[in-house]
Design an enzyme around this catalytic site. Structure first.
Site, PDB file in Angstrom:
ATOM      1  N   SER A 127       1.606  -8.517  -6.102  1.00  0.00           N
ATOM      2  CA  SER A 127       2.306  -8.569  -7.297  1.00  0.00           C
ATOM      3  C   SER A 127       3.342  -7.582  -7.332  1.00  0.00           C
ATOM      4  O   SER A 127       3.331  -6.512  -6.705  1.00  0.00           O
ATOM      5  CB  SER A 127       1.592  -8.440  -8.728  1.00  0.00           C
ATOM      6  OG  SER A 127       2.114  -8.178  -9.757  1.00  0.00           O
ATOM      7  N   TYR A 152      -5.919  -3.206 -13.032  1.00  0.00           N
ATOM      8  CA  TYR A 152      -5.513  -4.269 -12.360  1.00  0.00           C
ATOM      9  C   TYR A 152      -4.499  -4.301 -11.301  1.00  0.00           C
ATOM     10  O   TYR A 152      -4.351  -4.433 -10.387  1.00  0.00           O
ATOM     11  CB  TYR A 152      -4.646  -5.349 -13.243  1.00  0.00           C
ATOM     12  CG  TYR A 152      -3.963  -6.415 -12.934  1.00  0.00           C
ATOM     13  CD1 TYR A 152      -4.324  -7.495 -11.949  1.00  0.00           C
ATOM     14  CD2 TYR A 152      -2.508  -6.197 -13.005  1.00  0.00           C
ATOM     15  CE1 TYR A 152      -3.608  -8.450 -11.548  1.00  0.00           C
ATOM     16  CE2 TYR A 152      -1.694  -7.048 -12.558  1.00  0.00           C
ATOM     17  CZ  TYR A 152      -2.379  -8.314 -11.705  1.00  0.00           C
ATOM     18  OH  TYR A 152      -1.519  -9.215 -11.101  1.00  0.00           O
ATOM     19  N   LYS A 156      -4.456  -4.384  -7.004  1.00  0.00           N
ATOM     20  CA  LYS A 156      -3.339  -5.025  -5.894  1.00  0.00           C
ATOM     21  C   LYS A 156      -2.817  -4.031  -4.840  1.00  0.00           C
ATOM     22  O   LYS A 156      -2.796  -4.350  -3.887  1.00  0.00           O
ATOM     23  CB  LYS A 156      -1.992  -5.569  -6.641  1.00  0.00           C
ATOM     24  CG  LYS A 156      -2.441  -6.639  -7.873  1.00  0.00           C
ATOM     25  CD  LYS A 156      -2.898  -7.993  -7.067  1.00  0.00           C
ATOM     26  CE  LYS A 156      -3.167  -9.052  -7.901  1.00  0.00           C
ATOM     27  NZ  LYS A 156      -4.173 -10.188  -7.142  1.00  0.00           N
TER      28      LYS A 156
END
Ligand code: UDP
Length: 342
Positions: A127, A152, A156
């Site tokens: 992302s 989160y 990644k």
């Protein structure tokens, strides 16, 4: 003749379903694996209807190593794509272990079984969040990754590092991380699309639900940013274009065209669009009203981020094609399909 076969973990989700459709359309076999913890079996039916292929589906949690091993024993796929991650930023702050456990355990299980079974090619859903608040825009793949502002985002970054390290250490292992900007829209058939549970956190599902009357009013978070109209700038990428980027990346891996064992690509349009422009663009493209008001900034939002897309164009031979207006029409068609409004 089939070009090869791909295990798509998280293949019943928003980006997963669109990717399976494009893989099958490009001549690949696909196996959908998904825990259905944040997706619906009906999405698999949508994929089958669009493709006309009875794509195999296995309900498996990638954190369950034994169950995952069973898939490796049953299916002779060549490459794997990992989409199977939780993605709600706020929830990850409230329950970090849920995110570390799911997003990282599932990815490590996949990497270690790929190694054990001698299947070399792994594609990872990363992302633009890894860039954080970038000093220079647009961001290139060489832009520094900033410290993540949520668990989160950290998953990644760590998963990218895991893939990088595995590809450096284990002979024959190859990996590509695709850094998505803001995926929006739906398949033009309106048979698959995003299925947010509860109140949508992302802009476009909130817009479509407001247009449908499910939500009374959209809040635009912040109109005092240092941007042309004061609202945040993002790079909204059509989900079908994004899905095609996965096909291009799989082809690069399986055809042995990678320049090193681990590569990273930005997947965006290269065009910054403000929140207000997006809302007004949606209203115009669909001739509907989206009641909206300005609200305070949302914690953790960066003012602006968009992609430099040169590397993807040069190396993957991929670029975004669908005009934003069309994408916004597909988003509305999907919402209407979900609500039985047609
Ligand atoms: N946004 C907004 N109202 C909403 C949801 C999002 O104004 O109800 C804004 C958000 O502040 C950001 C942009 O829309 O500037 C995109 O947010 P989204 O959550 O879709 O993606 P992000 O860029 O945060 O990954």
């Amino acid at each position: 003749m089939k070009k090869g076969s791909v295990l798509v973990f998280g293949g019943a989700g928003y980006i997963g379903t669109h990717t399976v459709v494009e893989l099958v359309g490009a001549g690949y076999g696909a196996v959908i694996a998904d825990s259905l913890s944040n997706s619906e079996a009906s999405a698999v039916e949508g994929v089958r209807r669009i493709t006309g292929v009875d794509v195999p589906f296995e309900q498996v949690d990638a954190c369950d190593e034994k169950a995952l091993r069973g898939l490796f024993e049953r299916y002779p796929f060549d490459a794997a794509i990992h989409f199977a991650a939780f993605k709600a930023v706020g929830e990850s702050v409230d329950d970090p272990l849920k995110y570390y456990r799911n997003n990282l355990t599932s990815f490590m299980n996949l990497c270690s079984l790929m190694r054990e079974f001698g299947r070399p090619d792994i594609l990872f859903s990363s992302s633009a969040t890894v860039y954080g608040e970038a000093d220079v825009l647009p961001v290139t793949e060489r832009s520094p990754r900033m410290p993540a502002t949520s668990p989160y985002g950290k998953t990644k970054q760590v998963a990218e590092d895991i893939l990088h390290d595995c590809c450096a250490a284990y002979a024959g292992m190859r990996g590509i991380a695709l850094r998505y900007f803001n995926p929006i829209g739906a398949h033009p058939s309106a048979l698959i699309g995003e299925l947010p549970r509860g109140v949508p956190q992302n802009l476009v599902p909130y817009i479509t639900q407001t247009a449908a009357g499910v939500r009374p009013c959209l809040s635009i978070f912040g109109n005092d940013y240092d941007t042309p109209d004061g609202t945040c700038l993002r790079d909204y990428i059509d989900v079908v274009d994004l899905a095609r980027a996965h096909v291009a990346a799989v082809e690069r891996m399986v055809q042995g065209r990678m320049k090193s064992s681990y590569e990273v690509f930005n997947i965006g349009t290269g065009r910054p669009v403000s929140v207000l422009e997006l809302v007004e663009g949606f209203e115009k493209a669909n001739s509907v009203e989206v009641p909206h008001k300005f609200a305070p900034r949302r914690a953790g939002d960066v003012p602006a981020v968009w992609a430099d897309t040169e590397l993807a164009a040069k190396e993957l031979g991929w670029q975004a094609e669908r005009p934003l207006e069309e994408t916004l029409r597909t988003a509305w068609a999907w919402e209407k399909h979900l609500r039985g409004m047609e």
